[in-house]
Design a protein around this motif. Structure first.
Motif, mmCIF file in Angstrom:
data_model
loop_
_atom_site.group_PDB
_atom_site.id
_atom_site.type_symbol
_atom_site.label_atom_id
_atom_site.label_comp_id
_atom_site.label_asym_id
_atom_site.label_seq_id
_atom_site.Cartn_x
_atom_site.Cartn_y
_atom_site.Cartn_z
ATOM 1 N N ILE A 338 0.886 -1.062 0.022
ATOM 2 C CA ILE A 338 -0.041 0.086 -0.011
ATOM 3 C C ILE A 338 0.828 1.155 0.037
ATOM 4 O O ILE A 338 0.592 2.101 -0.697
ATOM 5 C CB ILE A 338 -1.062 0.035 1.222
ATOM 6 N N ALA A 339 1.948 1.351 0.909
ATOM 7 C CA ALA A 339 2.694 2.338 1.044
ATOM 8 C C ALA A 339 3.605 2.685 -0.174
ATOM 9 O O ALA A 339 3.595 3.675 -0.875
ATOM 10 C CB ALA A 339 3.585 2.279 2.150
ATOM 11 N N ALA A 342 1.605 3.816 -3.077
ATOM 12 C CA ALA A 342 1.102 5.288 -3.217
ATOM 13 C C ALA A 342 2.378 6.027 -3.239
ATOM 14 O O ALA A 342 2.408 7.312 -4.158
ATOM 15 C CB ALA A 342 0.745 5.324 -1.810
ATOM 16 N N TYR A 343 3.643 5.727 -2.967
ATOM 17 C CA TYR A 343 4.596 6.775 -2.869
ATOM 18 C C TYR A 343 5.295 6.585 -4.543
ATOM 19 O O TYR A 343 5.941 7.611 -4.768
ATOM 20 C CB TYR A 343 5.663 6.488 -1.966
ATOM 21 N N GLY A 345 3.087 6.527 -7.022
ATOM 22 C CA GLY A 345 2.011 6.764 -8.070
ATOM 23 C C GLY A 345 1.547 5.615 -8.570
ATOM 24 O O GLY A 345 0.824 5.640 -9.855
ATOM 25 N N PRO A 347 -1.735 3.166 -8.241
ATOM 26 C CA PRO A 347 -3.102 2.777 -7.521
ATOM 27 C C PRO A 347 -3.001 1.078 -7.654
ATOM 28 O O PRO A 347 -2.949 0.520 -8.860
ATOM 29 C CB PRO A 347 -4.077 3.317 -8.152
ATOM 30 N N THR A 417 9.068 4.764 -0.131
ATOM 31 C CA THR A 417 8.842 5.779 1.120
ATOM 32 C C THR A 417 10.153 6.439 1.672
ATOM 33 O O THR A 417 9.829 7.235 2.613
ATOM 34 C CB THR A 417 7.699 5.295 2.013
#
Length: 483
Positions: A338-339, A342-343, A345, A347, A417
């Protein structure tokens, strides 16, 4: 010279008269806070905003319509001037000074004889923050930080201690003994039980501690997810538990920035599994350390990267703790898929490109081949492979062999991240070659699916994604021949 410091105190306003001069939104906020104290609130203004007019009709407040008169201060203990007219505010402050009544003038430290601080409330526990009226935004900032750090269960803890206050004094009349007792209570399992909502268990533990104040403290283990590395992604519960720990058993890949947020005088023990090492022996040592320190009465944090229940052996560790009768709790973390997605880009789901997502580990117990490659090769889904850097060629070959198109996009997120994050993108056919070309290493997460291509447009953290173009750290010929 700077102004002398304010003297802080908490006023008992229940049943006492308080005047608020002003009828707008600022005055309404002050009235709302004062009503919570049980004060008899009187509001004076030519007009009242609708909500305060409704409170007047309900009898919650008393309203005086018109321009301020000193007589409004009769039988008043505290006055708050909250108008947008400086002349009116000054008149209120001067009238209050003449009658020796405490006055707060909103946004005017010089006219105020008392300041209303920024507050953090947890039940009966209140923390007041004041900058002396000179830097209210700083006080608000500090309040927001404390709001994140202080658990809601503090209110329940305060209630428990308040109800037992006389019992404590009767049982422990000696002040030093009471201090030692409170230290055991506050550093023991009772706060953790209240955080979990186990009020009955907390009361039982409290009674046992009070009846046997010298008893050995019961140890416990908190299984905590540290997230993928960015300390800003640590949950509030995780931060609180880290600051209560006596011993922290942490994985090798838990970032130093996360560890820096933990209690400074805790004992830190690295228990990470080295590449090529005996993972079963290492896991057995982790189990032994958790049991050893918990049985010594310590609060142990087992700190794991990502989420402890997503390929983190968290379930196995809890089973061992349960078998040995050791109390535990679980604090989830943000899992790497998930992280990192997201970092980077990416989805994980998308209405047009992926209706499902699968979390897959490239390593299973005893290295058994247990994956359903035919199901993994289906389209319209996102695959997130954990611990797959050393198995890229096998992943590519099996997916293609079971029908996944060789043109399917992929993205590898290395050190997701963290400041050194890198993203490598391409198509499934060239997956292992591109990874070697860019010298991808652990920790890295592999995404396969149409959504991986969105990293080219949606990346926002770190440098732009790496592709076959540009310089790599591996031999260019290796990739050129494969391409």
């Amino acid at each position: 010279m700077s102004a002398p410091p304010l003297f802080p105190f908490f006023a008992q306003l229940a049943g006492r008269g308080v005047l608020v001069v002003g009828g707008g939104a600022v005055a309404r906020r002050k009235v709302l806070a004062l009503l919570a104290t049980g004060a008899r609130v009187r509001v004076g203004a030519p007009e009242l905003e609708p909500e305060m007019a409704e409170w007047t009709a309900q009898g919650r407040i008393e309203a005086i319509r018109g321009a301020f008169e000193p007589e409004w201060l009769d039988e008043i203990w505290l006055v708050v001037a909250a108008t947008d007219d400086p002349a009116v505010n000054r008149a209120v402050a001067e009238a209050a000074e003449a009658r020796r009544i405490w006055a707060n003038v909103v946004d005017d430290a010089e006219l105020s004889s008392v300041h209303l601080p920024a507050r953090v409330e947890r039940g009966s526990v209140q923390i007041a923050i004041s900058s002396g009226g000179g830097a209210p935004m700083l006080a608000r900032h500090l309040r927001e930080q404390l709001e994140r750090q202080l658990d809601e269960s503090l209110g329940a803890l305060a209630e428990l201690l308040t109800q037992a206050r006389q019992r404590i004094r009767d049982r422990l009349p000696d002040l030093p003994a009471r201090r030692r007792f409170f230290e055991r209570v506050l550093r023991g399992p009772i706060p953790g039980l209240l955080r979990k909502g186990d009020v009955a268990g907390a009361r039982r533990e409290f009674t046992a501690t009070l009846e046997q104040p010298q008893a050995v403290q019961t140890g416990s283990v908190a299984l905590v997810g540290a997230g993928p590395g960015d300390p800003g992604l640590l949950t509030l519960r995780a931060l609180r538990v880290l600051n209560e720990a006596d011993v922290i058993l942490h994985d090798r890949l838990v970032s130093g920035e996360v560890l820096a947020l933990a209690r400074r005088d805790a004992e830190f023990i690295e228990v990470g599994k080295q590449v090529g090492g005996d993972h079963h022996a290492t896991q057995a040592r982790i189990h032994a350390l958790m049991i050893e320190h918990a049985r010594l009465g310590k609060r142990v944090v087992r700190l794991k990267g990502g989420d402890p229940f997503v390929f983190g052996r968290g379930g196995e560790e809890l089973q061992v703790l349960r078998e040995h009768g050791i109390a535990f709790e679980v604090v989830p973390g943000i899992t790497a898929a998930i992280a990192c997605g997201a970092y980077a880009g990416i989805p994980l789901t998308h209405r047009e490109l992926a209706q499902s997502v699968r979390f897959v580990t490239a390593h299973t117990k005893d290295e058994d081949e247990t994956l359903d490659w035919a199901a993994l090769a289906q389209e319209k889904q996102t695959l997130a492979f954990y611990m797959g850097v050393s198995a890229l060629e096998g992943i590519r070959d099996r997916l293609v062999a079971h029908g996944r198109a060789a043109t399917t996009p992929f993205a590898i997120v290395e050190n997701g991240t963290r400041p050194e994050q890198r993203v490598v993108t391409g198509t499934l056919a060239a997956l292992p070659e591109l990874a070697r070309f860019h010298c991808v290493g652990a920790p890295a997460l592999l995404f396969i699916g149409e959504v991986a291509a969105l990293a080219a447009d949606l990346h926002w953290f770190g440098s732009e994604p790496l592709t076959a173009a540009g310089a790599g750290c591996g031999p260019l010929a290796t990739f050129a021949q494969a391409a």
